[in-house]
Design an enzyme around this catalytic site. Structure first.
Site, mmCIF file in Angstrom:
data_model
loop_
_atom_site.group_PDB
_atom_site.id
_atom_site.type_symbol
_atom_site.label_atom_id
_atom_site.label_comp_id
_atom_site.label_asym_id
_atom_site.label_seq_id
_atom_site.Cartn_x
_atom_site.Cartn_y
_atom_site.Cartn_z
ATOM 1 N N THR A 18 0.916 -1.176 -0.087
ATOM 2 C CA THR A 18 0.045 -0.010 -0.077
ATOM 3 C C THR A 18 0.756 1.278 -0.110
ATOM 4 O OG1 THR A 18 -1.560 -1.242 1.541
ATOM 5 C CG2 THR A 18 -2.043 0.982 1.285
ATOM 6 N N ARG A 22 7.560 -2.636 2.894
ATOM 7 C CA ARG A 22 8.050 -2.825 4.298
ATOM 8 C C ARG A 22 8.210 -3.959 4.655
ATOM 9 N NH1 ARG A 22 3.048 1.476 6.492
ATOM 10 N NH2 ARG A 22 3.923 2.970 5.091
ATOM 11 N N SER A 113 6.302 3.954 8.730
ATOM 12 C CA SER A 113 5.088 4.837 9.181
ATOM 13 C C SER A 113 4.569 4.454 10.645
ATOM 14 C CB SER A 113 3.934 4.557 8.370
ATOM 15 O OG SER A 113 2.601 5.395 8.438
ATOM 16 N N HIS A 114 3.372 3.848 10.795
ATOM 17 C CA HIS A 114 2.964 3.647 12.168
ATOM 18 C C HIS A 114 3.532 2.256 12.552
ATOM 19 C CE1 HIS A 114 0.618 1.647 9.327
ATOM 20 N NE2 HIS A 114 0.106 1.048 10.125
ATOM 21 N N LYS A 126 10.275 4.037 0.196
ATOM 22 C CA LYS A 126 9.166 4.327 -1.069
ATOM 23 C C LYS A 126 9.809 5.419 -1.738
ATOM 24 C CE LYS A 126 6.043 7.400 1.086
ATOM 25 N NZ LYS A 126 4.523 7.690 1.234
ATOM 26 N N ASP A 280 5.806 8.760 10.818
ATOM 27 C CA ASP A 280 6.423 9.616 9.860
ATOM 28 C C ASP A 280 5.637 10.740 9.473
ATOM 29 O OD1 ASP A 280 4.250 7.964 8.600
ATOM 30 O OD2 ASP A 280 5.052 8.089 6.654
ATOM 31 N N ASP A 282 2.527 11.468 8.735
ATOM 32 C CA ASP A 282 1.507 11.843 7.782
ATOM 33 C C ASP A 282 -0.005 11.610 8.464
ATOM 34 O OD1 ASP A 282 1.695 8.942 7.789
ATOM 35 O OD2 ASP A 282 2.209 8.783 5.579
ATOM 36 N N THR A 345 -7.716 1.818 -1.461
ATOM 37 C CA THR A 345 -6.605 2.358 -0.228
ATOM 38 C C THR A 345 -5.468 2.813 -0.536
ATOM 39 O OG1 THR A 345 -8.161 0.843 1.389
ATOM 40 C CG2 THR A 345 -5.726 1.481 2.030
ATOM 41 N N GLU A 364 -8.589 9.404 4.591
ATOM 42 C CA GLU A 364 -8.684 7.910 4.932
ATOM 43 C C GLU A 364 -9.207 7.614 6.227
ATOM 44 O OE1 GLU A 364 -6.069 5.096 2.160
ATOM 45 O OE2 GLU A 364 -4.602 6.537 3.037
ATOM 46 N N GLU A 365 -9.787 6.327 6.201
ATOM 47 C CA GLU A 365 -10.471 6.121 7.339
ATOM 48 C C GLU A 365 -9.176 5.711 8.530
ATOM 49 O OE1 GLU A 365 -9.591 2.896 8.517
ATOM 50 O OE2 GLU A 365 -8.970 2.802 6.430
ATOM 51 N N SER A 366 -8.030 5.600 7.942
ATOM 52 C CA SER A 366 -6.940 5.159 8.762
ATOM 53 C C SER A 366 -6.135 6.326 9.234
ATOM 54 C CB SER A 366 -5.998 4.289 7.929
ATOM 55 O OG SER A 366 -5.620 4.868 6.507
ATOM 56 N N LYS A 377 -0.708 12.513 2.731
ATOM 57 C CA LYS A 377 -1.659 12.963 4.053
ATOM 58 C C LYS A 377 -0.743 13.675 4.616
ATOM 59 C CE LYS A 377 -1.477 8.224 5.681
ATOM 60 N NZ LYS A 377 -0.957 7.344 4.912
ATOM 61 N N ARG A 497 -8.745 -6.702 7.762
ATOM 62 C CA ARG A 497 -9.485 -5.475 8.091
ATOM 63 C C ARG A 497 -10.779 -5.425 7.886
ATOM 64 N NH1 ARG A 497 -5.177 -2.721 9.800
ATOM 65 N NH2 ARG A 497 -3.335 -2.076 8.125
#
Ligand code: VG1
Ligand code: CO
Length: 544
Positions: A18, A22, A113-114, A126, A280, A282, A345, A364-366, A377, A497
Site C-alpha cells: 500500500t 515494508r 510509518s505507524h 518508498k 512519519d 502523515d 486504499t 482515509e479512515e486510517s 496525507k 481489516r
C-alpha cells in the site's frame, strides 16, 4: 571518482505494498537487499540521472545507515544533487513539500510509518514522484519488475557523510545539500492557516491543548510550529523527541496506541483539544474534551468548513476518500455541489485527482487527511486545520461535530483489525467472501436488503489506469456498508481489516456508543466471513 559495480542477485518479494516496501529490519539488513531495491528505482526512473533527488526518513532504527547507502548509490547513478534532511530526518509530508518546492525529480522516503521501530521491528522505503506523491502503481510495478531481474548495482567507495549539520557536501560528482527539515514545511503551514487567530486562542487560556508526537518524527515540526511560531505554552508538544524505537511503542495515533493522550481528554478537567501523529508524520488523531473525532468525520467536517481557513477561503473544488472510509464526506460534497471520488486504499490513488485540480481535500479512515498543498496525507496540517477551526468558530470540538451530524446525519463507523493472522487462512476467508458476492444482492442481512456486493475495482478518471481486487464491499439499503480487505503494509502474516458503517439521520439517536450501536452489523460481518472458524480469532486485536 569511478562508480563501483557490484554483482548481485534478485530477492523475492520486493513488490511495494500500500505504501512502499515494508519488511523487518533484519530483512533489510541482508547484504544487497536495500541496494537492489534502490538500484531498481534508479534503473526505472531514468530522469533521476542529472536530476535532483530528495532523501529523508522518519528517524527510525536503520534510517541513518540506509541514507548513507542511498546517497552513495545516487552519486554513482549520476544524480546531480541530493537534498537531505538534517540528521536524515524528513517527515513524509515535509518530503513531499520539498520535492515540489524545489522542482526535483522525486524523493526516496524511509519509513514504516505507524509500525514499531528497532532492530527487531520494521523498516520501509518508498519512492515519491516529481509531483511529491507516492509512486503510482505503474511506477511501483516497474520498480518491482526491475528487482526481479537485477544483476548489479552502482555505488561509490567513500566514508560516511556528516549529515548532522546543514550545508553542502560533495560526493563524487553529486552535491549533497543538507537542509533544515522543518523550515520549508513550517512556511507552507503559515501560508495556509491563520497563526494570529490561533495564537489568540492560546492566549485566551480557554483552550488547553496537547500534541503527542509519540516519540516520532513530528516532534521537531510541532515544536517549531505550535510553540515557537504560534506561541503555544511550552510543553504543549509531548513525547517530542524522535527516538529510533519510538520509546518501544506503536507510533500509531489511535485510541488503542495513544492511551496516555486519550486519558488526558477525559473528565471535567479534560483537555479541550488533543492530537497525535504517527511515525512519519502523515497521520493524525483529533480529540476534544471527552470526544473522539473519527477520521471519516474529520474529513467531512473539514470539507464543510474549509472556507474558514485562509488557504481554502474560496472553497473546495472536490473531495475524495478511500473506499473503506465512511460516506460522511459524500454527503458534504452533495450539499456543496462538488465532485466526490471513491478510490482504492492508499494515498497514491489521490495523486492524479489532485494534480488535475479535480479535488482539494482527501482522506482515509486510517487517520489520514490531506489536501492539494502537498501530495501526501499530512498529520500536522490536519491538526492546524482543526485548531484554526476552533479559533474561527469559537466552539468546542464536540459541538462542531455534533452540529455537523445534525445537518448531515451521522455515519457511525468502526474498523476491526485481526493482526498477524495465518496468511493462508486470511486468503481463504477473502476467497470465500468473493464466492458469496454474486448471490448476495437482493438477499437480506439482519433484515436489511443488500443493494450491491462486489470486489472493488477502480478506473482512474484521469489516466484510465485500472486497479482490481481492492476489497470486498457490501452495501445495504439505507447506506450501511461492510468492507473486508487484507492489509498491504503489515510485515507478519496477514492482517484482516473489517470496516463497518451505518447511517443515522435522526439526531435524537446520535449519542449512542459506537461499538454498541454497531453490534448487529459487527455480528453479521463476523458470521458472513466465518472469521472465528477460519482464523481462530473470536475478537479483533485493534478496534478503531
Ligand atoms: C494502511 C491504511 C491505509 C494507508 C496505509 C499507509 O494500509 O489502511 O489507509 O494509506 O496504511 O499509511 P493497509 O494496506 O495496511 O490497510 V502510513 O501512515 O502507514 O504510510
Ligand atoms: Co504514516
Amino acid at each position: 571518482m569511478d562508480a563501483k559495480i557490484v554483482a548481485t542477485k534478485p530477492f523475492d518479494g520486493q513488490r511495494p505494498g500500500t505504501s512502499g516496501l515494508r519488511k523487518k529490519v533484519k530483512v533489510f539488513q541482508q547484504p544487497n537487499y536495500l541496494e537492489n531495491f534502490v538500484q531498481a528505482i534508479f534503473d526505472s526512473r531514468k530522469d533521476l540521472r542529472g536530476g535532483i533527488l530528495v532523501v529523508g526518513g522518519d528517524g527510525r532504527y536503520y534510517n541513518r545507515r540506509a541514507i548513507q547507502v542511498i546517497l552513495r548509490m545516487a552519486a554513482a547513478n549520476g544524480v546531480s544533487k541530493a537534498l537531505v534532511g538534517q540528521g536524515g530526518i524528513l517527515s513524509t509530508p515535509a518530503a513531499s513539500c520539498i520535492i515540489r518546492k524545489y522542482n526535483t525529480q522525486g524523493g526516496i522516503i524511509l519509513s514504516a510509518s505507524h509500525n514499531p521501530g528497532g532492530p527487531d521491528e520494521d523498516f520501509g522505503i518508498k519512492f515519491n514522484a516529481a509531483n511529491g506523491g507516492p509512486a503510482p502503481e505503474a511506477m511501483t510495478e516497474a520498480i518491482y519488475t526491475r528487482t526481479s531481474e537485477i544483476d548489479s548495482y552502482r555505488t561509490l567507495e567513500t566514508e560516511d557523510l556528516d549529515l548532522d549539520h546543514t550545508g553542502e557536501i560533495t560526493l563524487g560528482d553529486m552535491t549533497v545539500q543538507v537542509v533544515d527539515p522543518v523550515a520549508d514545511y513550517a512556511d507552507l503551514m503559515a501560508s495556509l492557516f491563520d497563526f494570529g487567530a490561533i495564537r489568540k486562542l492560546f492566549e485566551s487560556g480557554q483552550s488547553r491543548m496537547r500534541f503527542d508526537a509519540m516519540h516520532a518524527v513530528t516532534g521537531p515540526y510541532a515544536t517549531e510550529i505550535l510553540e515557537n511560531r504560534i506561541g503555544a505554552p511550552a510543553g504543549t508538544v509531548m513525547n517530542g523527541k524522535p527516538l529510533e524505537d519510538f520509546g518501544g511503542g506503536h507510533p500509531d495515533p489511535n485510541l488503542a496506541h495513544a492511551k496516555e493522550l486519550v486519558a488526558m481528554t477525559k473528565g471535567p478537567d479534560g483537555l479541550d483539544f488533543a492530537a497525535a501523529s504517527d511515525g512519519d508524520g502523515d497521520r493524525n488523531m483529533i480529540l476534544g474534551k471527552n470526544f473522539f473525532v473519527t477520521p471519516s468525520d474529520s474529513l467531512a467536517v473539514l470539507a464543510a468548513n474549509a472556507h474558514q481557513a485562509p488557504g481554502y477561503k474560496d472553497g473546495i473544488v472536490g473531495v475524495a476518500r478511500s473506499m473503506p472510509t465512511s460516506q460522511a464526506a459524500d454527503r458534504v460534497a452533495e450539499a456543496l455541489g462538488i465532485e466526490c471520488f471513491e478510490t482504492p486504499t492508499g494515498w497514491k490513488f489521490f495523486g492524479n485527482l489532485l494534480d488535475a485540480g479535480r479535488i482539494t481535500l482527501c482522506g482515509e479512515e486510517s487517520f489520514g487527511t490531506g489536501s492539494d498543498h502537498v501530495r501526501e496525507k499530512d498529520g500536522l496540517w490536519a491538526v492546524l486545520f482543526w485548531i484554526n477551526l476552533l479559533a474561527a468558530r469559537k466552539q468546542s470540538v464536540g459541538d462542531i461535530v455534533k452540529e455537523h451530524w445534525k445537518r448531515f446525519g451521522r455515519n457511525y463507523y468502526t474498523r476491526h483489525d485481526y493482526e498477524a493472522v495465518d496468511s493462508e487462512a486470511a486468503n481463504g476467508l477473502m476467497d470465500h467472501l468473493r464466492r458469496l458476492l454474486p448471490n448476495l444482492p437482493g438477499t437480506e442481512l439482519g433484515g436489511v436488503k443488500v443493494e450491491y456486493a462486489d470486489d472493488f475495482a477502480y478506473t482512474d478518471p484521469i489516466d484510465a489506469s485500472r486497479s482490481e481486487g481492492q476489497g470486498v464491499r457490501i452495501g445495504l439499503e439505507g447506506g450501511s456498508r461492510i468492507v473486508f480487505r487484507l492489509s498491504g503494509t503489515g510485515t507478519q502474516g496477514a492482517t484482516l481489516r473489517v470496516y463497518l458503517e451505518f447511517f443515522e439521520a435522526d439526531s435524537a439517536k446520535h449519542d449512542q456508543e459506537t461499538q454498541a450501536a454497531m453490534q448487529p452489523l459487527i455480528l453479521i460481518a463476523r458470521e458472513l466471513a466465518q472469521i472465528e472458524t477460519r482464523t481462530g480469532r473470536s475478537e479483533p486485536d485493534v478496534i478503531t
